[in-house]
Design a protein around this motif. Structure first.
Motif, PDB file in Angstrom:
ATOM      1  N   LEU A 217       0.838  -1.195   0.000  1.00 44.35           N
ATOM      2  CA  LEU A 217       0.000   0.000   0.000  1.00 44.35           C
ATOM      3  C   LEU A 217       0.877   1.251   0.000  1.00 44.35           C
ATOM      4  CD1 LEU A 217      -2.720  -1.008   2.620  1.00 44.35           C
ATOM      5  CD2 LEU A 217      -3.060  -0.722   0.165  1.00 44.35           C
ATOM      6  N   LEU A 218       0.492   2.238  -0.780  1.00 40.52           N
ATOM      7  CA  LEU A 218       1.206   3.511  -0.839  1.00 40.52           C
ATOM      8  C   LEU A 218       0.406   4.589  -0.124  1.00 40.52           C
ATOM      9  CD1 LEU A 218       2.379   3.584  -4.570  1.00 40.52           C
ATOM     10  CD2 LEU A 218       3.524   2.592  -2.590  1.00 40.52           C
ATOM     11  N   ASN A 219       1.106   5.393   0.675  1.00 34.27           N
ATOM     12  CA  ASN A 219       0.507   6.540   1.348  1.00 34.27           C
ATOM     13  C   ASN A 219      -0.620   6.137   2.288  1.00 34.27           C
ATOM     14  OD1 ASN A 219       0.677   9.269   1.887  1.00 34.27           O
ATOM     15  ND2 ASN A 219      -0.819   9.840   0.333  1.00 34.27           N
ATOM     16  N   ILE A 220      -0.522   4.952   2.844  1.00 34.77           N
ATOM     17  CA  ILE A 220      -1.427   4.463   3.872  1.00 34.77           C
ATOM     18  C   ILE A 220      -0.570   4.078   5.068  1.00 34.77           C
ATOM     19  CG2 ILE A 220      -3.071   2.646   4.516  1.00 34.77           C
ATOM     20  CD1 ILE A 220      -4.210   4.547   2.467  1.00 34.77           C
TER      21      ILE A 220
ATOM     22  N   CYS B 245       3.503  -1.414   3.692  1.00 34.26           N
ATOM     23  CA  CYS B 245       3.093  -0.090   3.222  1.00 34.26           C
ATOM     24  C   CYS B 245       4.296   0.842   3.230  1.00 34.26           C
ATOM     25  CB  CYS B 245       1.960   0.486   4.073  1.00 34.26           C
ATOM     26  SG  CYS B 245       2.431   0.840   5.769  1.00 34.26           S
ATOM     27  N   VAL B 246       4.194   1.896   2.433  1.00 37.84           N
ATOM     28  CA  VAL B 246       5.225   2.933   2.375  1.00 37.84           C
ATOM     29  C   VAL B 246       4.498   4.275   2.380  1.00 37.84           C
ATOM     30  CG1 VAL B 246       7.214   3.843   1.135  1.00 37.84           C
ATOM     31  CG2 VAL B 246       6.674   1.409   0.964  1.00 37.84           C
ATOM     32  N   TYR B 247       4.943   5.180   3.240  1.00 42.97           N
ATOM     33  CA  TYR B 247       4.272   6.479   3.326  1.00 42.97           C
ATOM     34  C   TYR B 247       5.266   7.557   3.781  1.00 42.97           C
ATOM     35  CZ  TYR B 247       4.054   5.085   8.274  1.00 42.97           C
ATOM     36  OH  TYR B 247       4.371   4.657   9.550  1.00 42.97           O
ATOM     37  N   PRO B 248       4.964   8.828   3.461  1.00 46.49           N
ATOM     38  CA  PRO B 248       5.840   9.919   3.902  1.00 46.49           C
ATOM     39  C   PRO B 248       5.716  10.152   5.412  1.00 46.49           C
ATOM     40  CG  PRO B 248       4.498  10.581   2.011  1.00 46.49           C
ATOM     41  CD  PRO B 248       3.921   9.304   2.540  1.00 46.49           C
TER      42      PRO B 248
ATOM     43  N   ASN C  82       8.308  19.628  -0.824  1.00 43.14           N
ATOM     44  CA  ASN C  82       8.116  18.570  -1.812  1.00 43.14           C
ATOM     45  C   ASN C  82       7.687  17.252  -1.174  1.00 43.14           C
ATOM     46  OD1 ASN C  82       9.893  16.281  -3.601  1.00 43.14           O
ATOM     47  ND2 ASN C  82       8.493  17.613  -4.702  1.00 43.14           N
ATOM     48  N   ILE C  83       6.480  16.777  -1.519  1.00 41.21           N
ATOM     49  CA  ILE C  83       6.024  15.471  -1.049  1.00 41.21           C
ATOM     50  C   ILE C  83       6.849  14.400  -1.765  1.00 41.21           C
ATOM     51  CG2 ILE C  83       4.060  13.900  -0.843  1.00 41.21           C
ATOM     52  CD1 ILE C  83       2.233  16.367  -1.038  1.00 41.21           C
ATOM     53  N   PRO C  84       7.516  13.512  -1.040  1.00 45.61           N
ATOM     54  CA  PRO C  84       8.457  12.577  -1.676  1.00 45.61           C
ATOM     55  C   PRO C  84       7.772  11.397  -2.376  1.00 45.61           C
ATOM     56  CG  PRO C  84       8.395  12.174   0.671  1.00 45.61           C
ATOM     57  CD  PRO C  84       7.521  13.380   0.431  1.00 45.61           C
ATOM     58  N   ILE C  85       6.929  11.693  -3.362  1.00 44.13           N
ATOM     59  CA  ILE C  85       6.163  10.649  -4.042  1.00 44.13           C
ATOM     60  C   ILE C  85       7.085   9.669  -4.772  1.00 44.13           C
ATOM     61  CG2 ILE C  85       4.552  10.237  -5.938  1.00 44.13           C
ATOM     62  CD1 ILE C  85       3.037  12.694  -5.089  1.00 44.13           C
ATOM     63  N   LYS C  86       8.091  10.192  -5.469  1.00 39.78           N
ATOM     64  CA  LYS C  86       9.000   9.313  -6.198  1.00 39.78           C
ATOM     65  C   LYS C  86       9.709   8.355  -5.249  1.00 39.78           C
ATOM     66  CE  LYS C  86      13.005   9.291  -9.305  1.00 39.78           C
ATOM     67  NZ  LYS C  86      13.963  10.132 -10.074  1.00 39.78           N
ATOM     68  N   GLU C  87      10.180   8.881  -4.128  1.00 40.31           N
ATOM     69  CA  GLU C  87      10.894   8.048  -3.172  1.00 40.31           C
ATOM     70  C   GLU C  87       9.975   6.980  -2.576  1.00 40.31           C
ATOM     71  OE1 GLU C  87      10.887  11.270  -3.332  1.00 40.31           O
ATOM     72  OE2 GLU C  87      12.961  11.948  -3.568  1.00 40.31           O
ATOM     73  N   VAL C  88       8.706   7.345  -2.345  1.00 38.54           N
ATOM     74  CA  VAL C  88       7.740   6.361  -1.848  1.00 38.54           C
ATOM     75  C   VAL C  88       7.589   5.226  -2.855  1.00 38.54           C
ATOM     76  CG1 VAL C  88       5.274   5.996  -1.378  1.00 38.54           C
ATOM     77  CG2 VAL C  88       6.463   7.938  -0.345  1.00 38.54           C
ATOM     78  N   GLY C  89       7.478   5.574  -4.138  1.00 38.57           N
ATOM     79  CA  GLY C  89       7.352   4.558  -5.178  1.00 38.57           C
ATOM     80  C   GLY C  89       8.560   3.644  -5.259  1.00 38.57           C
TER      81      GLY C  89
ATOM     82  N   GLN D 187      10.703   2.927  -2.856  1.00 40.84           N
ATOM     83  CA  GLN D 187      10.712   2.065  -1.673  1.00 40.84           C
ATOM     84  C   GLN D 187       9.679   0.952  -1.801  1.00 40.84           C
ATOM     85  OE1 GLN D 187      12.599   2.122   1.205  1.00 40.84           O
ATOM     86  NE2 GLN D 187      13.901   3.746   0.426  1.00 40.84           N
ATOM     87  N   ALA D 188       8.522   1.262  -2.399  1.00 41.97           N
ATOM     88  CA  ALA D 188       7.479   0.253  -2.573  1.00 41.97           C
ATOM     89  C   ALA D 188       7.936  -0.849  -3.523  1.00 41.97           C
ATOM     90  CB  ALA D 188       6.199   0.907  -3.089  1.00 41.97           C
ATOM     91  N   VAL D 189       8.587  -0.468  -4.621  1.00 42.74           N
ATOM     92  CA  VAL D 189       9.093  -1.462  -5.573  1.00 42.74           C
ATOM     93  C   VAL D 189      10.135  -2.356  -4.896  1.00 42.74           C
ATOM     94  CG1 VAL D 189      10.433  -1.789  -7.688  1.00 42.74           C
ATOM     95  CG2 VAL D 189       8.586  -0.101  -7.625  1.00 42.74           C
ATOM     96  N   GLN D 190      11.017  -1.743  -4.119  1.00 40.89           N
ATOM     97  CA  GLN D 190      12.029  -2.531  -3.416  1.00 40.89           C
ATOM     98  C   GLN D 190      11.400  -3.497  -2.418  1.00 40.89           C
ATOM     99  OE1 GLN D 190      14.609   0.462  -1.744  1.00 40.89           O
ATOM    100  NE2 GLN D 190      15.669   0.835  -3.685  1.00 40.89           N
TER     101      GLN D 190
END
Length: 199
Positions: A13-16, A22-25, A162-169, A171-174
């Protein structure tokens, strides 16, 4: 969420915000950084402006950004505005955001800096301030949470956290790759991504 947990394939899950998969800022730290930035620019009476979303369960970032914002002010010896006392009874309309921002200024202001939860809040705040003869960047400094440089597409003179959306993505792939390598039943701990950039 329950359906998600029952899936036999690796999913994240992203941003949850939860304890596993899950991965979130780090939204509390994001709120802290927004306040610190305003203080570093000389603001001594900043506020946090947010238009609550409808529904029984607001996104966790709403509460955590404000909590981090207020914590930074308290650490600096500045009493935060009484955000909890703010009341607005207006009905949803095309002018709702503007009216909400105006009521926020009138009830809790004056401000010399405002952190805005997102671009809709920043646009509404800019319009409400301008309508009261208050100049953005001269009288009041704005900073907004966004995944891109906000002033470039709004024309409003404001800073962007800057909301770190790219970094969240990333981390999720990893995380998914690790689950595939070790077995889809693995439930890795949540990963929290730091805010790093202000434009």
């Amino acid at each position: 969420i329950e359906v998600f947990d029952q899936q036999p394939v690796p999913m994240v899950l992203l941003n949850i915000k939860r304890r596993t998969r899950c991965v979130y800022p780090d939204e509390f730290a994001g709120g802290w950084h927004a306040a610190h930035h305003l203080l570093s620019k000389g603001c001594r009476r900043p506020g946090f402006f947010m238009i609550p979303t409808a529904g029984p369960s607001p996104h966790f970032s709403q509460q955590e950004r404000m909590a981090g914002f207020e914590a930074c002010l308290q650490q600096a010896g500045i009493e935060p505005p009484d955000h909890a006392s703010f009341k607005f009874d207006g009905k949803k309309s095309p002018q709702f955001g503007l009216e909400w921002a105006g009521a926020f200024i009138d009830q809790l202001g004056p401000f010399d800096g405002v952190a805005c939860y997102g671009t809709p809040e920043a646009s509404a705040m800019h319009a409400a301030l301008s309508g009261r003869g208050i100049r953005v960047s001269r009288d009041v400094r704005l900073i907004v949470f966004n995944h891109q440089v906000a002033h470039a597409h709004t024309g409003i003179a404001m800073d962007t956290l800057n909301i770190p959306i790219k970094e969240v993505g990333v981390q999720a792939v990893q995380m998914i790759q690790g689950m595939i390598a070790e077995g889809s039943s693995r439930r890795p701990s949540a990963r929290v991504v730091a805010y790093r950039k202000i434009y």
